[in-house]
Scaffold this active site. Sequence first.
Site, PDB file in Angstrom:
ATOM      1  CG  HIS A 134      23.708   3.300  12.738  1.00 19.31           C
ATOM      2  ND1 HIS A 134      24.509   3.481  11.504  1.00 19.31           N
ATOM      3  CD2 HIS A 134      22.508   4.099  12.342  1.00 19.31           C
ATOM      4  CE1 HIS A 134      23.888   4.161  10.553  1.00 19.31           C
ATOM      5  NE2 HIS A 134      22.412   4.362  11.005  1.00 19.31           N
TER       6      HIS A 134
ATOM      7  CE  LYS B 111      -8.178 -13.943  17.323  1.00 14.14           C
ATOM      8  NZ  LYS B 111      -9.268 -13.555  16.444  1.00 14.14           N
TER       9      LYS B 111
ATOM     10  CG  ASN C 200      -2.265   0.519   0.873  1.00 11.52           C
ATOM     11  OD1 ASN C 200      -2.386   1.542  -0.130  1.00 11.52           O
ATOM     12  ND2 ASN C 200      -3.263   0.004   1.310  1.00 11.52           N
TER      13      ASN C 200
ATOM     14  CB  ALA D  80      -2.367  -0.485  12.537  1.00  9.22           C
TER      15      ALA D  80
END
Length: 196
Positions: A122, A188, A92, A165
Amino acid sequence: MDDKKITLEEALQCFCDDPDPELEKRLNSSDMFQEAVKISMEISTRYHTPEELRDLMSQLTGRQVDGTFRMFPPFSADFGKNITFGKDVFVNAGCRFQDQGGIRIGDGVMIGHNVVIATINHDLDPKMARKNRYAPVTVCDHAWIGSNATILPGVTVGEWAVVAAGAVVTKDVEPYTVVGGVPAKVIKRIARDDAR
């Protein structure tokens, strides 16, 4: 310094903990990174048909992208040639792939808006002057990466796993699990019968 063009194989040898210093200098002065910037800008700043986007992604990665690959721009990669996509992948809008350490995306993977996949970190030791450390990221078949998630170097996301998200994934995600949060934790388990 050797003015001979660096090959892809030589460039990939630089993405390790102890690269040859002369080879690394040649890579840093090569056009490979600029080519990735140029193709990323072409993908991101003009309209392209789905077929044209697949052609541009094939140029960026240096290998043929499957005809089932789908993407909504914008998109950017800092190297490009160390990304592989499986079949039926969807990426997306707004994703950023830092692929020098290697990014492998399996079949049927869905990647949400603004996902960052990073393969470089790093060194924290001041004596090491923030030396680059590389580790590949693998997203296995049918995984789903939610919008605004960040996947850090060295992580494998298992098959049919879901990254919620906004999650920051710092360690491997087991197959058939949902992870979320900062840092991401299992929230879950997915019944295997639910996966198809």
